[in-house]
Design an enzyme around this catalytic site. Sequence first.
Site, PDB file in Angstrom:
ATOM      1  N   LYS A  20      45.585  33.909  41.532  1.00  0.00           N
ATOM      2  CA  LYS A  20      45.755  34.685  42.764  1.00  0.00           C
ATOM      3  C   LYS A  20      45.596  33.821  44.012  1.00  0.00           C
ATOM      4  O   LYS A  20      46.014  34.213  45.097  1.00  0.00           O
ATOM      5  CB  LYS A  20      44.780  35.866  42.790  1.00  0.00           C
ATOM      6  CG  LYS A  20      45.112  36.928  41.748  1.00  0.00           C
ATOM      7  CD  LYS A  20      44.213  38.160  41.885  1.00  0.00           C
ATOM      8  CE  LYS A  20      44.604  39.251  40.905  1.00  0.00           C
ATOM      9  NZ  LYS A  20      44.249  38.892  39.507  1.00  0.00           N
TER      10      LYS A  20
HETATM   11  C1  LIG Z   1      44.958  39.544  38.366  1.00  0.00           C
HETATM   12  C2  LIG Z   1      44.809  38.840  37.059  1.00  0.00           C
HETATM   13  C3  LIG Z   1      45.700  39.069  35.974  1.00  0.00           C
HETATM   14  C4  LIG Z   1      46.798  40.102  36.030  1.00  0.00           C
HETATM   15  O1  LIG Z   1      47.843  39.745  36.897  1.00  0.00           O
HETATM   16  P1  LIG Z   1      48.905  40.856  37.350  1.00  0.00           P
HETATM   17  O2  LIG Z   1      49.765  40.181  38.354  1.00  0.00           O
HETATM   18  O3  LIG Z   1      48.092  41.976  37.944  1.00  0.00           O
HETATM   19  O4  LIG Z   1      49.632  41.303  36.146  1.00  0.00           O
HETATM   20  C5  LIG Z   1      45.543  38.321  34.818  1.00  0.00           C
HETATM   21  N1  LIG Z   1      44.550  37.425  34.693  1.00  0.00           N
HETATM   22  C6  LIG Z   1      43.674  37.188  35.697  1.00  0.00           C
HETATM   23  C7  LIG Z   1      42.580  36.196  35.487  1.00  0.00           C
HETATM   24  C8  LIG Z   1      43.774  37.870  36.913  1.00  0.00           C
HETATM   25  O5  LIG Z   1      42.882  37.631  37.894  1.00  0.00           O
END
Ligand SMILES: *Cc1c(COP(=O)(O)O)cnc(C)c1O
Length: 348
Positions: A20
């Site tokens: 993210k």
């Molecule tokens: C947010 C997150 C996900 C999921 O990603 P999406 O885009 O919501 O499908 C998977 N793994 C981790 C570690 C995350 O922080």
Amino acid sequence: KVTDDIYSLELFHGPTLAFKDVGGRFMARLLGHFIRKEGKKQVNVLVATSGDTGSAVANGFLGVEGIHVYVLYPKGKVSDIQEKQFTTLGRNITALEVDGTFDDCQALVKSAFMDKELNGRLLLTSANSINVARFLPQAFYYFHAYAQLKRAGRADNVVICVPSGNFGNITAGLFGKRMGLPVKRFIASNNRNDIFYQYLRTGVYTPRPSIATIANAMDVGNPSNFARVLDLYGGNHAAITAEISGAAYTDGQIAETMKTVWQQKHYLLDPHGACGFRALSEGLRPGETGVFLETAHPAKFKDTVEGIIGETVAIPEKLQAFMRGTKQSLPMSKEFADFKKYLLAVND
Ligand SMILES: *Cc1c(COP(=O)(O)O)cnc(C)c1O
């Protein structure tokens, strides 16, 4: 490279050790750029978090001029490590510790966006994962992965597997394919929150309340980007299943995968990446090369991971630095009137 045919795309080398960071930082700098260009007054970003989104957004926006970030999080409901990643920053980041649940935090943010008086006096914006400025830059690393496989002579039948919760990450990959990235197909891997997997199997989309798992960033009962996936394929179930297949794993299967891969390959998966690896190891066909997205550093889930592999996990220096910081947060009730009064007062 984890096995002969399976590669890990490690997206956890940013400041908060999760993918993210990519979208959070891109969005922050883009917003900073347009504020400078258009000479706008201060923009206030409101973000509700159950843990990881808050830290990626806060660290992305840290020190970006013209922007102040308010992170709302539920008191006592995020882990120590997570809390430290957005409460120790100071500067243009304010952490509001809400006496309530994540849903209460989300409701406060939504009410703020709906409030006429507040929007008349302050410039408010959101930073959730539906925002295209967070979502589009995630397409970049699919191209980066492909380029590396191309150099390794492994780019002919690439299958990309994405551990998915709200489906923002995989949707960015699907956009990449539409932009021309020659990926053969995608796999969406779920934990027990298998709403999308069931949709692929049945053609019926049935959201339901999420259940807690050890891959908790994927505990989503109604993925917010499902509408985008549907739209991209004109709502055609057959077209969707032709390019995307699914998988879903229990906590027991996730743990088993982490343990086996650690023992046999000495590669440490986090619980989310483990869903990705397993779906490739079960679903890859002859002649295909698989890449799974490793969405977070395993040390972010230290207790879980150590319990599974029976060894201690070293905490990267970046994470240790957060742990040494001092928590600064402001207590906030879950009443919108209090939140509104606060925002008006600090922006007077
Ligand atoms: C947010 C997150 C996900 C999921 O990603 P999406 O885009 O919501 O499908 C998977 N793994 C981790 C570690 C995350 O922080």
